[in-house]
Design a protein around this motif. Sequence first.
Motif, mmCIF file in Angstrom:
data_model
loop_
_atom_site.group_PDB
_atom_site.id
_atom_site.type_symbol
_atom_site.label_atom_id
_atom_site.label_comp_id
_atom_site.label_asym_id
_atom_site.label_seq_id
_atom_site.Cartn_x
_atom_site.Cartn_y
_atom_site.Cartn_z
ATOM 1 N N GLY A 30 0.882 -1.187 -0.091
ATOM 2 C CA GLY A 30 0.182 0.055 0.108
ATOM 3 C C GLY A 30 0.944 1.178 -0.060
ATOM 4 O O GLY A 30 2.011 1.168 0.255
ATOM 5 N N ALA A 31 0.207 2.412 -0.221
ATOM 6 C CA ALA A 31 0.992 3.755 -0.382
ATOM 7 C C ALA A 31 0.770 4.481 0.543
ATOM 8 O O ALA A 31 1.199 5.456 0.962
ATOM 9 C CB ALA A 31 0.510 4.456 -1.856
ATOM 10 N N SER A 115 4.621 1.324 -1.350
ATOM 11 C CA SER A 115 4.237 1.422 -2.738
ATOM 12 C C SER A 115 3.743 2.693 -3.218
ATOM 13 O O SER A 115 3.085 3.327 -2.551
ATOM 14 C CB SER A 115 2.972 0.381 -2.992
ATOM 15 O OG SER A 115 3.217 -1.127 -3.394
ATOM 16 N N ASP A 117 1.930 5.400 -5.266
ATOM 17 C CA ASP A 117 0.325 5.672 -5.800
ATOM 18 C C ASP A 117 0.814 6.193 -7.516
ATOM 19 O O ASP A 117 1.730 6.456 -7.591
ATOM 20 C CB ASP A 117 -0.282 6.567 -5.179
ATOM 21 C CG ASP A 117 -1.361 6.050 -4.138
ATOM 22 O OD1 ASP A 117 -1.816 4.957 -4.466
ATOM 23 O OD2 ASP A 117 -1.461 6.708 -3.035
ATOM 24 N N ALA A 121 -2.011 11.023 -8.171
ATOM 25 C CA ALA A 121 -2.638 11.031 -6.565
ATOM 26 C C ALA A 121 -2.511 12.424 -6.015
ATOM 27 O O ALA A 121 -1.475 13.113 -6.068
ATOM 28 C CB ALA A 121 -1.768 9.989 -5.874
ATOM 29 N N ASN A 125 3.120 9.841 -2.552
ATOM 30 C CA ASN A 125 3.688 9.094 -1.326
ATOM 31 C C ASN A 125 4.896 9.836 -1.090
ATOM 32 O O ASN A 125 5.633 10.615 -1.694
ATOM 33 C CB ASN A 125 4.138 7.573 -2.306
ATOM 34 C CG ASN A 125 5.007 6.715 -1.521
ATOM 35 O OD1 ASN A 125 6.142 6.837 -1.549
ATOM 36 N ND2 ASN A 125 4.327 5.785 -0.706
ATOM 37 N N SER A 173 0.130 -1.396 -13.378
ATOM 38 C CA SER A 173 -0.378 -0.151 -12.653
ATOM 39 C C SER A 173 -1.894 -0.331 -12.857
ATOM 40 O O SER A 173 -2.248 -0.934 -13.527
ATOM 41 C CB SER A 173 0.303 0.963 -13.219
ATOM 42 O OG SER A 173 0.078 1.369 -14.356
ATOM 43 N N SER A 176 -6.980 -2.248 -8.363
ATOM 44 C CA SER A 176 -6.932 -1.839 -6.619
ATOM 45 C C SER A 176 -5.859 -2.543 -6.097
ATOM 46 O O SER A 176 -5.502 -2.392 -4.931
ATOM 47 C CB SER A 176 -8.318 -2.812 -6.208
ATOM 48 O OG SER A 176 -8.071 -4.263 -6.426
ATOM 49 N N LEU A 178 -1.659 -2.533 -5.880
ATOM 50 C CA LEU A 178 -0.470 -1.641 -6.292
ATOM 51 C C LEU A 178 0.641 -2.814 -6.788
ATOM 52 O O LEU A 178 0.894 -3.464 -6.193
ATOM 53 C CB LEU A 178 0.013 -0.618 -5.215
ATOM 54 C CG LEU A 178 -1.221 0.384 -4.891
ATOM 55 C CD1 LEU A 178 -0.705 1.286 -3.741
ATOM 56 C CD2 LEU A 178 -1.522 1.525 -6.029
#
Length: 413
Positions: A30-31, A115, A117, A121, A125, A173, A176, A178
């Motif tokens: 996750g980011a 991770s 984004d 975004a 990140n 990419s 849902s 990453l």
Amino acid sequence: MTDTDYLDSQVRVLIGTPPQPIDLTLNLGGALFAVWSSDCLYCPGTTPFDMSSSSTLDPNNAPWSGNSDDGSGTWYHDSVSLGGILTNSDIDFVSLQSMSTHFDPRLLNGVLGLSVDPPQAKYPNVLTKMWDAGTLMNPVVGMRLDPLKPRLTIGALDPEDYVGEINWVETGSGGSVLSPFKIDGLKGYNGSFIPFGVDNLVTSISSLLANIYVPPSNPYALDRGYTGPVHSINLYPEGGFAFGCNFTATQILSMPDVFLTVTINGVDYPMYDMIRLPSVFAANGFCNVALMNTTAADDVDVVLGLPFLRSVYLAYRFPTDNCPGYYGFAFPSGANRTQDQINQKPTSTPSSSSQCLALSQPTSTPSVSSLSPDSNKNKKGTGAFEVYGGDGEQVPLLDAEDLKRVVWNKTLS
């Protein structure tokens, strides 16, 4: 490893002014960069972020738009330092004010998502922010989560951390998940691929999951050619299984071996830590195996959790404007790997290697600026102190001014 331990890796991050050291849970899947506020309801851990103590904290006044079932929070930005070396004064993060009692996993203190984004975004990140600010030497992270020598290197890959050639594969990419990528498959005891019915399995990596997830686990569990010589197997109706193991209430007499190998771009990576110690979650006389079933909600065929990450060296070249993301795999240095394993060569090389994977090597060890000795001993968060028996050696000590002073006034006769 057991079924009940917190197995997550922790990374010390310094947030705010003066810097507050917080050990955040590392999340490779996750980011999100989030900390628990000091009054967060149901947030586990011992070191939340005290927002009232930071003179540089600036609220974005935007609510966190995460899953409402997980909790509620607000976006902020403040000064953030990784290891006291990489510092940026304007990093976005979420301060969580409440957490659902059903939120799983129970992350300690907060979460550092590595991770990256997509570029669009709203809140980039932490790695993207530092790369855009020119703080990092390379857009890359190198890590080893094995118990032998857990390390996280940001902005470069330390050649002392791995052996063999780094096996680079491009990540995808969108969607849902990453940074998904493809693997050749998984092999069992006999060295042949387990028939999951899917070629080029779409895979993700998670540092928050203590298992390997496949579609499904029964083709492995029901074939001795894959399991190898095990005494007995106990299948669970909801998926997963256990091997028979021999133990008493106070002593483990024998633990079965689990033979499972992940093949990525032609290179075999044997997995370790696949067997769980006896627990209330296993039938009497059995030890759970860390191989479970994926579901439709996973959006991938395979999820590689901690048993995989504790068995390999992992590099993550995160995506930038001109390059996609890449994962790189190698073997941890100093681990019990044969020379034949180390000498394996990848089947193919990414087409954009010369542009995106030509990484600079550091020529010196970076200095720890945020924790370095300071002549002003009263300045919050700094100060050098002598080590007892260290022949004049001095070390920095965070928040030493908060320690109670002791006056030794006893007279010895």
